[in-house]
Every structure is written in structure tokens, then in C-alpha cells.
Design a protein around this motif. Sequence first.
Motif, short mmCIF file in Angstrom:
data_model
loop_
_atom_site.label_atom_id
_atom_site.label_comp_id
_atom_site.label_asym_id
_atom_site.label_seq_id
_atom_site.Cartn_x
_atom_site.Cartn_y
_atom_site.Cartn_z
N UNK A 162 -0.50 5.72 3.97
CA UNK A 162 0.36 4.55 4.17
C UNK A 162 1.44 4.84 5.21
N UNK A 163 1.99 6.05 5.13
CA UNK A 163 3.03 6.41 6.10
C UNK A 163 2.44 6.49 7.51
N UNK A 164 1.22 7.03 7.59
CA UNK A 164 0.57 7.15 8.90
C UNK A 164 0.28 5.77 9.49
N UNK A 165 -0.12 4.80 8.65
CA UNK A 165 -0.41 3.46 9.12
C UNK A 165 0.86 2.71 9.50
N UNK A 166 1.98 3.08 8.85
CA UNK A 166 3.23 2.36 9.09
C UNK A 166 3.86 2.75 10.42
N UNK A 167 3.55 3.93 10.94
CA UNK A 167 4.17 4.40 12.18
C UNK A 167 3.88 3.49 13.36
N UNK B 222 -4.90 13.81 -9.63
CA UNK B 222 -4.22 12.54 -9.42
C UNK B 222 -2.99 12.72 -8.52
N UNK B 223 -2.29 13.84 -8.70
CA UNK B 223 -1.14 14.11 -7.84
C UNK B 223 -1.58 14.26 -6.39
N UNK B 224 -2.69 14.97 -6.17
CA UNK B 224 -3.21 15.15 -4.82
C UNK B 224 -3.64 13.83 -4.21
N UNK B 225 -4.34 12.99 -5.01
CA UNK B 225 -4.76 11.68 -4.50
C UNK B 225 -3.56 10.79 -4.21
N UNK B 226 -2.53 10.86 -5.08
CA UNK B 226 -1.32 10.10 -4.84
C UNK B 226 -0.64 10.53 -3.55
#
Length: 505
Positions: A494-499, A483-487
Motif C-alpha cells: 500500500x505504501x509503495x502504491x501510494x508514492x 499473519x504478521x509477515x503478510x500484514x
Amino acid sequence: MALEMVEAGWLSMLPPLIAITLALISKEVYSSLFLGVFSGMCVYCHAAGGDLLTAATYVFDMIAAKIGENGYMIIFLVLLGSLVVIVTRSGGSAAYGRWAGRRISTPAGAKLTTSVLGLLVFVDDGFNCLTVGTVMRPIADKCRVSREKLAYILDSTAAPVCIIAPISSWAVAVASEVEEAGGLNAFVQTIPYNLYAILTLVMVFFLSATDFDFGPMREAEQAARAGAGAAERREDEPGRGTVIDLAAPVLTLIVCAILGMAYVGGFFDGVSFSQAIGENPTAGLTLGTFAGLLAALILYVPRKIMTVREFMAGVIDGIKTMIPALTILILAWSLGGVCREMIGTGYFVSDFVAAVDLPFAFLPAIVFAVAAFLSFSAGTAWGTFGILLPIVSMLCAQGEGAAVLIPSLGATLAGSVYGDHCSPISDTSILSSTGAQCEHLRHVETQLPYAALVAVVCFAGYLVAGFTKNPWITLTASVALLFAACGGMMLWERRREAVPGRQIG
């Protein structure tokens, strides 16, 4: 084939490496597999004596032998292909799609329903892929779920479910390999240590419920949502059938397949059910599929949904649809036969494992990695654990090794399933792409990042298992790490899409 095995050393790794590398580079699996088989025969002739003509002769000898050995599987697949085409032309699939579409209208609903069905059909992995794929493909298309995602779910609820189900053909096969360690009881003890199977199922439900994807699968899902690819496909010839025209043949197939496996295995003569269904499962599946075809014939022809001529034309066309999958399967079986029976690839890898002198606490992680590599290279889980389980049992027979026997056996099974899950030459991968009607190498490409992520988490989990020797601590830590890896992947995406958005603003 009556040829004796030779010791080819490192050369025994060349055939699977050649086949896999060529397939991934060229995106063409038929010639890649054939060249893998041919290179294996060249290695054999180099060690045993022989020229290129002899090697070519051995190639076709091996192909002919594998066709004979897997005759029931071939018959089962062509009958199932025929049933799929006939049910589609009757209009049963279209009617079911309309019926289910009124109840399942979201991508998450389609994916979760497919996952649940995959859990329920646990008797045999190939049967799982093809049956669930047939039932859920119209729903996935309507809900704009990509064929790549459907194939991933089918693949992830096939072998991973079968390897942890006490009543399955897989369970019987494993139990027979670990008789000295406790047989079926030992198999049951390995279930909480079979991290790859459990974590893959967790991953499937997590991805289905959250609608999150990454890597090539994200692109496939975005294309499907935009109306491209699978979402635009339509089943041929909608026909005049109803939901019962799909449900009756499929239910007949499932019930009769289970009864057929029990009958062929001797259940009605006193053999236990779990042992009977593992005796010759493909023969039972063939009987069940033939019963499904008979049910369709009885259901369709008297009601004039199709004529006898149309029914038989559907049978022939169904056989034609299975030819690409059968070609890949036969070549994959042949490659596995070369590696296992002629140049000793498995024995080379297993000897390497036995020669590694590391503390026993590291053994589960090492065994997982080796089983994963061997299974990925050979494209077979059964062949891998068939070789490694007896060796692991001997390594852990006494002393310090006894404490990590069950974790190591679980790691062997988990690594075997991982390789079988993501190898382009695995029969389960081939049948998953067939069940979803997805391009085979596209299926391999899109699911590989998911399988690799789970495998990395499993490796860490087996390090925990080696030191704690507690299944529940191991499982809890592994699930938390997944779950940590998926998170982390979700935040990264999301960060990549926000750039780009920030750049535009």
C-alpha cells in the motif's frame, strides 16, 4: 539401468543446479533439463570412467528406464488429457461454466471454491492438480482470476494436503520409512509439526479471502482483471452438452480412481484401505480415468453429442495436449534418477547433515533447510524424505535426540514438500501448471515469493519447536508470525502504491 552408484562429492550437486539455473535464466525448461541430465552423466563418467559418447548413451538409457518405470503415470496423464478435451468439446465444461458462473461471480469466490475442492481431493497430488484444474479453470477465467493464481492454488492444495492426510498415498509412503519410529502413528504425530503444509494452506485461504497479492503474482492478477491473459481465453468448441456431461465423467473418474487404488492394492483381499491405496496409486488412477472415458463415451455417442469418430479424434488430440507436460516430466524423472541412483546427490547432502555437530534443539530447523534444498534441487519430495527420514530417525534414536524426533521428522516432511512445491523440475509443479494451462516457468516465478515467505516463517517455527518441543506452541507462534509477515507485506504494498499518487498530486 544396472550401473553402480559412484561417490561424486560436491560434483553431485552440479546437475540439479545447472538445470534449475538454466531454466530460470533462459525461461526454457526442456533444454535446461536435458543439459542437467547430460551433465550428471558426464559427472558419472568422470568418476567411473567413460567418454562423452558413453555419457550420451547413458542419458538415453536413463530416459528409457524412467519411461518404463513410470508407464502407468504416462498412461494416466494421456487418458486424463483425452478426457479433458472430450468433455470440453462436448460442451460440458462450457455448460458448467455458465451454471457455476451464476453462483460464483467474484474472484474471491472462484479462488475459495478452488481451495476447498483442493482440500477434498486429497488422495493423490497429481490427481488433485489435474482434476480440480479441469473443473475450476472455466470459472477462474470467467471471474478474471489469472491462470498463474489458479496454478498456485492447485499446487498449494496438492502435496501440502496429501502430506497431512492420514489416508493418502503419501501417508503410506512416509509410514513405511519410519517403521522403527512408530509407522503410521509417528506420521500422525508429525502432522502438527508439518508447518509448511499447514501454513501454505493458511496462506492460500488468506490470499483468496482478502484478494491480496504481491510480487509477480500481483502483476498477473492485475492483467487478468484488466481483461488480458487468462480472462480472455475461451474453451474451444462449446458443443451441446449440459452440466451432467462434465459432472458424470469427472465423478466416475473420482469414484473409480479410489476404488481402483483399493483394488490394485489388495483392499478387497483383506489389506487395510490406507495401505491399499498407497500400494500402486497410479495404476488405480489409470483405471479410474479409463472408466471416466468410458462414461463419456456412453453418455455422448448415443445422445449424438459427438460421433465415435469425433470422440476418438478428441482422444488423440488430448494425448497431443499432454506431450509438453510429459516431456518435462520424463526429463525431470531422468534428472532425479541420475542424482539419486548414479552420483549420490541425496547421500552427499544427508552425510553433510549427519556431520553437522550442533545442539539437538537446532536439529528441526537444520533438517528443514537441508530437506528444502535437496527437494528443490532434485524436484522430488518422495525421494528427499525417502533418504532423510531414516537418517533423522537414527540421529534421534536415543538420548537428547529422542526429544526432537517427531519435530525433526515433521521438519523433514515440511522441507521436502517446500522443495517439491516450488522447484521448476518438480512433477507436482509441472502438473499444476498443466491443470491450470499456465506457462510452466511463469507458474514457478509467480508462486516462488509466496512459497519462500512461508518457508522463512517455517524455519523460525522449527527453532521454536526445537526449544519448546510442544507442537501447539510451535504452530500458534508460526501462524501468528505468518499473519504478521503478510500484514507487513500488505502495508508495504500500500505504501509503495501510494508514492506515485503523492508525486502526481
